[in-house]
Design a protein around this motif. Structure first.
Motif, PDB file in Angstrom:
ATOM      1  N   UNK A   8       0.888  -1.044   0.068  1.00 18.34           N
ATOM      2  CA  UNK A   8      -0.013   0.141   0.092  1.00 18.34           C
ATOM      3  C   UNK A   8       0.853   1.323  -0.016  1.00 18.34           C
ATOM      4  N   UNK A   9       2.003   1.156   0.802  1.00 18.36           N
ATOM      5  CA  UNK A   9       2.874   2.422   0.904  1.00 18.36           C
ATOM      6  C   UNK A   9       3.322   2.660  -0.452  1.00 18.36           C
ATOM      7  N   UNK A  10       3.723   1.606  -1.190  1.00 19.06           N
ATOM      8  CA  UNK A  10       4.373   1.895  -2.526  1.00 19.06           C
ATOM      9  C   UNK A  10       3.370   2.451  -3.556  1.00 19.06           C
ATOM     10  N   UNK A  11       2.284   1.994  -3.568  1.00 15.73           N
ATOM     11  CA  UNK A  11       1.222   2.274  -4.373  1.00 15.73           C
ATOM     12  C   UNK A  11       0.904   3.670  -4.231  1.00 15.73           C
ATOM     13  N   UNK A  12       0.559   4.003  -2.979  1.00 13.95           N
ATOM     14  CA  UNK A  12       0.089   5.416  -2.331  1.00 13.95           C
ATOM     15  C   UNK A  12       1.095   6.542  -2.153  1.00 13.95           C
ATOM     16  N   UNK A  13       2.302   5.946  -2.104  1.00 12.91           N
ATOM     17  CA  UNK A  13       3.600   6.900  -2.213  1.00 12.91           C
ATOM     18  C   UNK A  13       3.443   7.665  -0.699  1.00 12.91           C
ATOM     19  N   UNK A  14       3.188   6.599   0.249  1.00 13.56           N
ATOM     20  CA  UNK A  14       2.597   6.930   1.762  1.00 13.56           C
ATOM     21  C   UNK A  14       3.752   6.722   2.826  1.00 13.56           C
ATOM     22  N   UNK A  15       4.370   8.045   3.203  1.00 16.17           N
ATOM     23  CA  UNK A  15       5.635   7.460   4.277  1.00 16.17           C
ATOM     24  C   UNK A  15       4.859   7.236   5.655  1.00 16.17           C
ATOM     25  N   UNK A  16       3.586   7.415   5.859  1.00 17.49           N
ATOM     26  CA  UNK A  16       3.014   7.362   7.105  1.00 17.49           C
ATOM     27  C   UNK A  16       2.913   5.799   7.296  1.00 17.49           C
ATOM     28  N   UNK A  17       2.599   5.208   6.251  1.00 17.49           N
ATOM     29  CA  UNK A  17       2.365   3.721   6.383  1.00 17.49           C
ATOM     30  C   UNK A  17       3.806   3.049   6.534  1.00 17.49           C
ATOM     31  N   UNK A  18       4.712   3.800   5.766  1.00 18.58           N
ATOM     32  CA  UNK A  18       6.330   3.151   6.140  1.00 18.58           C
ATOM     33  C   UNK A  18       6.752   3.321   7.317  1.00 18.58           C
ATOM     34  N   UNK A  19       6.228   4.402   8.121  1.00 20.01           N
ATOM     35  CA  UNK A  19       6.573   4.715   9.446  1.00 20.01           C
ATOM     36  C   UNK A  19       5.889   3.578  10.515  1.00 20.01           C
ATOM     37  N   UNK A  20       4.706   3.153  10.150  1.00 13.73           N
ATOM     38  CA  UNK A  20       3.979   2.275  10.859  1.00 13.73           C
ATOM     39  C   UNK A  20       4.753   0.798  10.744  1.00 13.73           C
ATOM     40  N   UNK A  21       5.077   0.439   9.737  1.00 18.15           N
ATOM     41  CA  UNK A  21       5.933  -0.700   9.350  1.00 18.15           C
ATOM     42  C   UNK A  21       7.125  -0.779   9.913  1.00 18.15           C
ATOM     43  N   UNK A  22       7.810   0.196   9.800  1.00 18.58           N
ATOM     44  CA  UNK A  22       8.975   0.471  10.492  1.00 18.58           C
ATOM     45  C   UNK A  22       8.976   0.375  12.031  1.00 18.58           C
ATOM     46  N   UNK A  23       7.871   1.043  12.775  1.00 17.45           N
ATOM     47  CA  UNK A  23       7.653   0.847  14.201  1.00 17.45           C
ATOM     48  C   UNK A  23       7.484  -0.522  14.254  1.00 17.45           C
ATOM     49  N   UNK A  24       6.691  -1.441  13.517  1.00 14.61           N
ATOM     50  CA  UNK A  24       6.581  -2.836  13.936  1.00 14.61           C
ATOM     51  C   UNK A  24       8.099  -3.663  13.868  1.00 14.61           C
ATOM     52  N   UNK A  25       8.666  -3.373  12.672  1.00  8.17           N
ATOM     53  CA  UNK A  25       9.952  -3.973  12.584  1.00  8.17           C
ATOM     54  C   UNK A  25      10.906  -3.753  13.510  1.00  8.17           C
ATOM     55  N   UNK A  26      10.670  -2.719  14.220  1.00 11.39           N
ATOM     56  CA  UNK A  26      11.652  -2.301  15.099  1.00 11.39           C
ATOM     57  C   UNK A  26      11.467  -2.740  16.334  1.00 11.39           C
ATOM     58  N   UNK A  27      10.106  -2.972  16.793  1.00 10.86           N
ATOM     59  CA  UNK A  27       9.584  -3.642  17.898  1.00 10.86           C
ATOM     60  C   UNK A  27      10.007  -4.986  18.035  1.00 10.86           C
ATOM     61  N   UNK A  28       9.967  -5.879  16.799  1.00 10.06           N
ATOM     62  CA  UNK A  28      10.258  -7.216  16.426  1.00 10.06           C
ATOM     63  C   UNK A  28      11.875  -7.203  16.740  1.00 10.06           C
ATOM     64  N   UNK A  29      12.544  -6.167  16.077  1.00 13.45           N
ATOM     65  CA  UNK A  29      13.844  -6.332  16.188  1.00 13.45           C
ATOM     66  C   UNK A  29      14.504  -6.018  17.783  1.00 13.45           C
ATOM     67  N   UNK A  30      13.891  -5.035  18.500  1.00 12.25           N
ATOM     68  CA  UNK A  30      14.210  -5.100  19.651  1.00 12.25           C
ATOM     69  C   UNK A  30      14.029  -6.255  20.642  1.00 12.25           C
ATOM     70  N   UNK A  31      12.907  -6.749  20.415  1.00 10.77           N
ATOM     71  CA  UNK A  31      12.383  -8.147  21.113  1.00 10.77           C
ATOM     72  C   UNK A  31      13.280  -9.171  20.854  1.00 10.77           C
ATOM     73  N   UNK A  32      13.678  -9.170  19.727  1.00 10.95           N
ATOM     74  CA  UNK A  32      14.564 -10.091  19.173  1.00 10.95           C
ATOM     75  C   UNK A  32      15.755 -10.105  19.898  1.00 10.95           C
ATOM     76  N   UNK A  33      16.369  -8.902  20.027  1.00 10.81           N
ATOM     77  CA  UNK A  33      17.596  -8.694  20.636  1.00 10.81           C
ATOM     78  C   UNK A  33      17.696  -9.007  22.025  1.00 10.81           C
TER      79      UNK A  33
END
Length: 136
Positions: A91-116
């Motif tokens: 969706x972020x790619x189709x809509x050029x929406x950086x707020x969606x990327x912020x959301x996914x980055x937040x999830x990936x960061x949470x997963x990464x920090x938990x994994x650490x």
């Protein structure tokens, strides 16, 4: 025969000698990196950079999905979250929406920090000793 770039050789060695947990951590870090580059592409109105980096982030999320062990309970909880992240990246790619990327980055960061934290807990030698004394 051309000699490899020393940095590339170091990267190759770090991937080849990493544990499964460390490889997963590298995947999360790569996903976050590519999302940040995609956001920069949107900011700079560089569609090619945005598209390429979102696709790289998607490939990482897809790799995380493929490597889940369905016999482990947490995998059944992670799969829909990874699927959600993948759809949001599209969706972020189709809509050029950086707020969606912020959301996914937040999830990936949470997963990464938990994994650490999981990796650090598994490295503690006292945890293994405590576990073996309890089972006896």
């Amino acid at each position: 025969m051309a000699m490899k770039n020393p940095y590339q050789k170091y990267q190759d060695n770090s991937v080849n000698t990493a544990t499964a947990g460390e490889l997963t951590l590298m995947l999360y870090n790569g996903c976050i990196k590519f999302i940040k580059l995609a956001k920069k592409g949107i900011e700079d109105k560089n569609i090619e950079v945005k598209n390429t980096n979102i696709q790289k982030a998607q490939k990482i999320v897809q790799e995380l999905m493929v490597t889940l062990n369905p016999e482990v309970a947490i995998s059944q909880q992670l799969m829909p979250l990874y699927d959600y992240m993948n759809r949001r990246l599209m969706e972020a790619n189709v809509q050029n929406d950086s707020s969606i990327l912020d959301e996914v980055e937040g999830l990936a960061t949470e997963f990464r920090d938990t994994w650490k934290q999981v990796i650090q807990l598994n490295k503690k030698p006292t945890a293994a000793g405590a576990d073996s004394s309890v089972s006896g």
